[in-house]
Design a protein around this motif. Structure first.
Motif, PDB file in Angstrom:
ATOM      1  N   UNK A  30     -10.470  -7.251  -2.668  1.00 40.19           N
ATOM      2  CA  UNK A  30     -11.818  -6.725  -2.929  1.00 40.19           C
ATOM      3  C   UNK A  30     -12.341  -6.000  -1.691  1.00 40.19           C
ATOM      4  N   UNK A  31     -12.977  -4.829  -1.918  1.00 42.64           N
ATOM      5  CA  UNK A  31     -13.611  -4.092  -0.837  1.00 42.64           C
ATOM      6  C   UNK A  31     -15.124  -4.140  -1.021  1.00 42.64           C
ATOM      7  N   UNK A  32     -15.840  -4.239   0.084  1.00 41.36           N
ATOM      8  CA  UNK A  32     -17.298  -4.261   0.057  1.00 41.36           C
ATOM      9  C   UNK A  32     -17.815  -3.164   0.974  1.00 41.36           C
ATOM     10  N   UNK A  33     -18.566  -2.235   0.413  1.00 38.28           N
ATOM     11  CA  UNK A  33     -19.122  -1.119   1.165  1.00 38.28           C
ATOM     12  C   UNK A  33     -20.622  -1.333   1.332  1.00 38.28           C
ATOM     13  N   UNK A  34     -21.104  -1.217   2.545  1.00 34.27           N
ATOM     14  CA  UNK A  34     -22.541  -1.206   2.800  1.00 34.27           C
ATOM     15  C   UNK A  34     -22.965   0.228   3.085  1.00 34.27           C
ATOM     16  N   UNK A  59     -19.328  -3.089  -4.456  1.00 36.69           N
ATOM     17  CA  UNK A  59     -18.099  -3.880  -4.449  1.00 36.69           C
ATOM     18  C   UNK A  59     -17.051  -3.194  -5.320  1.00 36.69           C
ATOM     19  N   UNK A  60     -15.830  -3.096  -4.791  1.00 36.30           N
ATOM     20  CA  UNK A  60     -14.719  -2.498  -5.524  1.00 36.30           C
ATOM     21  C   UNK A  60     -13.720  -3.582  -5.867  1.00 36.30           C
ATOM     22  N   UNK A  61     -13.259  -3.603  -7.115  1.00 37.09           N
ATOM     23  CA  UNK A  61     -12.268  -4.614  -7.487  1.00 37.09           C
ATOM     24  C   UNK A  61     -10.860  -4.138  -7.160  1.00 37.09           C
ATOM     25  N   UNK A  62      -9.893  -5.016  -7.358  1.00 41.17           N
ATOM     26  CA  UNK A  62      -8.505  -4.708  -7.000  1.00 41.17           C
ATOM     27  C   UNK A  62      -7.913  -3.614  -7.873  1.00 41.17           C
ATOM     28  N   UNK A  82     -23.215  -9.712   1.633  1.00 40.12           N
ATOM     29  CA  UNK A  82     -21.993 -10.230   2.253  1.00 40.12           C
ATOM     30  C   UNK A  82     -21.520  -9.312   3.372  1.00 40.12           C
ATOM     31  N   UNK A  83     -20.585  -9.796   4.154  1.00 39.79           N
ATOM     32  CA  UNK A  83     -20.017  -8.981   5.225  1.00 39.79           C
ATOM     33  C   UNK A  83     -19.209  -7.835   4.621  1.00 39.79           C
ATOM     34  N   UNK A  84     -19.435  -6.608   5.081  1.00 36.33           N
ATOM     35  CA  UNK A  84     -18.746  -5.465   4.483  1.00 36.33           C
ATOM     36  C   UNK A  84     -17.364  -5.239   5.070  1.00 36.33           C
ATOM     37  N   UNK A  85     -16.520  -4.572   4.301  1.00 43.45           N
ATOM     38  CA  UNK A  85     -15.259  -4.057   4.826  1.00 43.45           C
ATOM     39  C   UNK A  85     -15.427  -2.645   5.352  1.00 43.45           C
ATOM     40  N   UNK A  86     -16.480  -1.943   4.896  1.00 39.61           N
ATOM     41  CA  UNK A  86     -16.778  -0.583   5.371  1.00 39.61           C
ATOM     42  C   UNK A  86     -18.284  -0.383   5.398  1.00 39.61           C
ATOM     43  N   UNK A  87     -18.736   0.385   6.377  1.00 38.21           N
ATOM     44  CA  UNK A  87     -20.145   0.777   6.451  1.00 38.21           C
ATOM     45  C   UNK A  87     -20.237   2.295   6.440  1.00 38.21           C
ATOM     46  N   UNK A  88     -21.171   2.838   5.653  1.00 38.35           N
ATOM     47  CA  UNK A  88     -21.408   4.285   5.627  1.00 38.35           C
ATOM     48  C   UNK A  88     -22.907   4.532   5.681  1.00 38.35           C
TER      49      UNK A  88
END
Length: 455
Positions: A1-5, A22-25, A37-43
């Motif tokens: 799972x990816x989380x973008x803020x 949130x992006x699923x698999x 939640x803590x992001x995997x990417x910030x933009x």
């Protein structure tokens, strides 16, 4: 799972601040809400990444080679076309794949999330079919997989050299099929796409009313399934005159009189339409596939954008000849063409949306429709085609909402602001650079060295 803020994001309900996506698999958007939640990417700025709805990938290798005056003092699209056919005599499948990989990489770095490839280079030099009819289709799929771009493959049916049904010659022969062979090729191309990524799709593209006769068009549409239908329409004055001479009506008029054109269709260019034809096409729900940079380069003419959008018409943009791949320049050129023609400003703006917002919304929505792709919006359940941009720079200056979009499109630095791109969840561009840039560019440069002595 990816989380973008995202500091700000353009969603179907408008601009939102401090958004978590949130992006699923499987590559789809699984969640949209406040940052928890803590992001995997910030933009800084998150937008849907539009689909580039019209590309001839192989023509990228010609960029810059057709700008000298030809022997005819009235140099035109038709002289450019002759050089393109000469160029076609050089290309191998390996070379086409390397060129397409570069094109698709450049599209991603420009902020596109997917492409509809209008694919008509089917056969070997002289029109000799490859043992595998879908050889070139497979190369396009392979190039898309290499780059990670989303793909709608549009195998093109191209049978004649004009409305008089003259046979193909020279470079054109590499395009040609009768309807029966084309349908076999199309079936094989569908199979090639099915072996690609899960978001890949297939449509069909009768090239134009010059290259396909009415009987062939009916055959193709009757057998091609339910995918998108793309066709060049009313691009050049000479084309309009030729169609009128042989079919007794202008191209747009003839097509709308003879077919139930609807939202499955994407009609490319449409730069030579009357006001009545423009309004009639808008009401069909079809997408007008505009390529303002290529149309400017070839001197095609100016699309009736103000009339068309005033009638609620759907449109999107593509890079066509790929002479210059820039999402934001395509949108700016479309708007500026309307201003120059009408001596106006903010030609496509509305009372509640700025020019840039109108243009970007149209490109995102129309591109997704034209590609038959579940994308074009930051919305749960759709493919995660997303572009993240930096706003702390000399072009955006931390602007908000529509002002940020206007600055991206009209301020000249839009492409430089692209930092991250996801295509169906594939995070292929990071910090403005494609993950496989070095290898793709190296392969392309090798191809250009191979070709330069023969062009």
């Amino acid at each position: 799972m990816q989380i973008i803020h995202a500091k700000q994001a353009l969603t179907p309900t408008g601009w939102q601040s401090d958004v978590e996506v949130t992006l699923d698999a499987g590559g789809r958007i699984a969640g949209l809400g406040p940052q928890l939640r803590a992001p995997t990417s910030r933009v800084a700025l998150l937008l849907p990444a539009p689909l580039n709805l019209h590309s001839h990938a192989f023509q990228r290798a010609m960029a810059g080679l057709t700008e000298a005056r030809g022997p005819d003092p009235k140099d035109s699209f038709w002289s450019w076309r002759r050089l393109m056919y000469k160029f076609l005599d050089q290309l191998s499948p390996d070379q086409v794949e390397a060129i397409a990989a570069l094109v698709f990489m450049e599209m991603l770095e420009a902020g596109y999330g997917a492409v509809a490839e209008f694919h008509y280079l089917h056969h070997d030099v002289g029109g000799v079919p490859y043992r595998n009819l879908a050889e070139m289709s497979e190369r396009i799929v392979s190039a898309a997989l290499t780059s990670g771009i989303g793909l709608t493959l549009l195998p093109v049916h191209y049978q004649f050299g004009g409305c008089d049904l003259r046979p193909l010659n020279g470079g054109q022969q590499r395009f040609g099929n009768d309807p029966d062979r084309f349908m076999r090729l199309h079936t094989d191309a569908v199979g090639a796409v099915a072996l690609g990524a899960g978001d890949y799709a297939t449509g069909v593209a009768p090239h134009s009313l010059r290259a396909v006769n009415p009987e062939g068009l009916a055959d193709i549409l009757g057998q091609a399934g339910s995918g998108p239908v793309h066709m060049h329409l009313a691009e050049q004055v000479a084309e309009v005159d030729e169609v009128f001479s042989h079919l007794g009506a202008r191209p747009t008029e003839w097509l709308l009189d003879n077919y139930a054109v609807d939202d499955r269709w994407c009609l490319i260019h449409c730069t030579q339409m009357t006001e009545a034809e423009t309004a009639a096409l808008a009401k069909t729900g079809a997408v007008a596939g505009l390529c303002p940079l290529t149309e400017s380069n070839l001197g095609d003419g100016i699309f009736n954008g103000t009339t068309y959008m005033g009638q609620g018409g759907a449109l999107g943009v593509g890079s066509d000849s790929n002479v210059h791949i820039s999402l934001f320049e395509e949108l700016k050129t479309l708007e500026y063409s309307q201003r120059l023609r009408d001596l106006s400003r903010a030609a496509l703006a509305t009372k509640d949306r700025s020019t840039g917002r109108v243009l970007f919304d149209a490109a995102a929505k129309g591109g997704a429709q034209a590609g038959g792709r579940d994308s074009g919006r930051i919305e749960v359940g759709l493919w995660a085609d997303l572009v993240g941009l930096d706003d702390d720079n000399q072009w955006l200056c931390n602007r908000q909402g529509d002002a940020a979009l206007d600055s991206l499109i009209f301020g000249g630095g839009g492409k430089s602001c692209v930092r991250d791109v996801w295509s169906a969840g594939r995070h292929v561009v990071k910090e403005g650079r494609h993950s496989r840039r070095d290898a793709i560019v190296s392969n392309f440069k090798t191809v250009m060295r191979q070709l330069e002595t023969n062009i």
